[in-house]
Design a protein around this motif. Sequence first.
Motif, mmCIF file in Angstrom:
data_model
loop_
_atom_site.group_PDB
_atom_site.id
_atom_site.type_symbol
_atom_site.label_atom_id
_atom_site.label_comp_id
_atom_site.label_asym_id
_atom_site.label_seq_id
_atom_site.Cartn_x
_atom_site.Cartn_y
_atom_site.Cartn_z
ATOM 1 N N ASN A 186 44.150 0.294 -12.999
ATOM 2 C CA ASN A 186 44.336 0.010 -11.581
ATOM 3 C C ASN A 186 43.764 -1.373 -11.315
ATOM 4 O O ASN A 186 42.764 -1.771 -11.921
ATOM 5 N N LEU A 187 44.385 -2.119 -10.394
ATOM 6 C CA LEU A 187 43.896 -3.463 -10.084
ATOM 7 C C LEU A 187 42.463 -3.449 -9.578
ATOM 8 O O LEU A 187 41.728 -4.432 -9.717
ATOM 9 N N ALA A 188 42.032 -2.327 -8.965
ATOM 10 C CA ALA A 188 40.657 -2.229 -8.477
ATOM 11 C C ALA A 188 39.656 -2.328 -9.615
ATOM 12 O O ALA A 188 38.494 -2.688 -9.400
ATOM 13 N N LEU A 194 42.572 -7.878 -4.596
ATOM 14 C CA LEU A 194 43.246 -6.598 -4.382
ATOM 15 C C LEU A 194 43.865 -6.634 -2.995
ATOM 16 O O LEU A 194 43.161 -6.729 -1.987
ATOM 17 N N GLU A 195 45.204 -6.618 -2.937
ATOM 18 C CA GLU A 195 45.872 -6.750 -1.649
ATOM 19 C C GLU A 195 45.615 -5.529 -0.772
ATOM 20 O O GLU A 195 45.210 -4.466 -1.246
ATOM 21 N N ASP A 199 44.997 4.143 -0.468
ATOM 22 C CA ASP A 199 44.863 4.637 -1.836
ATOM 23 C C ASP A 199 45.846 5.761 -2.178
ATOM 24 O O ASP A 199 46.110 6.659 -1.362
ATOM 25 N N SER A 284 51.190 0.419 0.030
ATOM 26 C CA SER A 284 50.573 -0.079 -1.198
ATOM 27 C C SER A 284 51.647 -0.799 -1.997
ATOM 28 O O SER A 284 52.526 -0.165 -2.581
ATOM 29 N N HIS A 286 51.251 -2.429 -4.772
ATOM 30 C CA HIS A 286 51.152 -2.285 -6.229
ATOM 31 C C HIS A 286 51.505 -0.884 -6.692
ATOM 32 O O HIS A 286 51.689 -0.663 -7.885
ATOM 33 N N GLY A 339 41.233 -3.820 1.092
ATOM 34 C CA GLY A 339 41.476 -4.663 -0.067
ATOM 35 C C GLY A 339 40.197 -5.377 -0.448
ATOM 36 O O GLY A 339 39.106 -5.065 0.042
ATOM 37 N N ARG A 340 40.331 -6.378 -1.309
ATOM 38 C CA ARG A 340 39.149 -7.084 -1.808
ATOM 39 C C ARG A 340 39.534 -8.489 -2.216
ATOM 40 O O ARG A 340 40.611 -8.707 -2.808
#
Length: 376
Positions: A186-188, A194-195, A199, A284, A286, A339-340
Amino acid sequence: MLGTGEAGVLLGENGMDVPLTSGETAYFNYYWLRDNCPSSFDTETRERVYDIFAEEGAPKAVSASISAGHLEIAWAGSEHLTRMPLETLAGYAKGAKRSDSANLSRKPWYSDHYEEIGRFSYADLTTDKTHIRNWVKSMLTDGVALLTGLPDTDEALLDVANMIGHVRPSYFGRVFEVKTHIKPTNLAFTSKALELHTDLPSEDAAPGVQFLHCRANSVDGGDSLFVDGLAVAEDFRKLYPDEFELLVNTDVPYYCEHDTFDMRARQRVIELDEYGNISGVTISQHQADIFDLPQRDLDRYYPAFCRFGRLMQDDKYLMQFRLNAGECIVFDNHRIVHGRAAYSATSGDRHLRGCYIDRGEMRSTFRVLSGEGRFK
């Protein structure tokens, strides 16, 4: 069959007209009255134990009267007597949904909300349930709250989650560790940006409430990005009503596929509750699967979808902050889009420990702590 009972109760073929304490007269169906007789409910389990399917024919009243604030009914073919409070009858007289203390008005918020977030200390939550009730109230109205002073232990996350529900596993397990992984699924689990997203829309029922306990955060970058999907959807409804209806009524596919799992589900971008109010969003990029709608339908859907996504990224809505060690951000995963920012994995340590519970359990906790219930 028509007849007049005592104190103005009028017996009919399928039900009766009952004078209420408000001065109004209301109609009640015989099936409903018999099915919901107070004796139909077990005093210990509080579940219905009367089996209306076992009745050979439709219930019929032979007499009815008002006595000491109660409707008393004698039923044909049995010696059963129903005694039901007029106060209870008044709550169902107009076919309105049962009153619910957890059905609080949701308050949309914008980029300047960080200072206004409900904050609750771990110490207070462990000593006084009033603080737990206030925390859940913040979750129901704002969709987000910040817990402070959590100890740096694996158990701390589960301790606070269990205060308002039971941890609900996902296909990542009972808990998950948000930090850089050697083989991320997962991109996290990378240091990349992180767009904005909600979740796990690839699950049939995406998790309801998310907890993220910050164990360490000494890296350069990595700010948390939060948006109130309710605020965006409310504005979108006013600005683009036709496109709003399209996002409310169209199912789109999501997926998450790796060597050991292949999750797929369909969701709607904007969610409405049973009252027709906006309850949140599901989005989401992704985990969005290849849209498999008819191509002509996509002529309309994609422009609406992209317009909503661009609006969601407007600075008007974006709350940006740094999550610090010892803090736990808790939020409604069906409302809050998060996101982040990217961070430098070699500049320090960043570790969040997360889990989920269901929204229904959170609402249940609020009702219990508010003293609401049919059997109080």
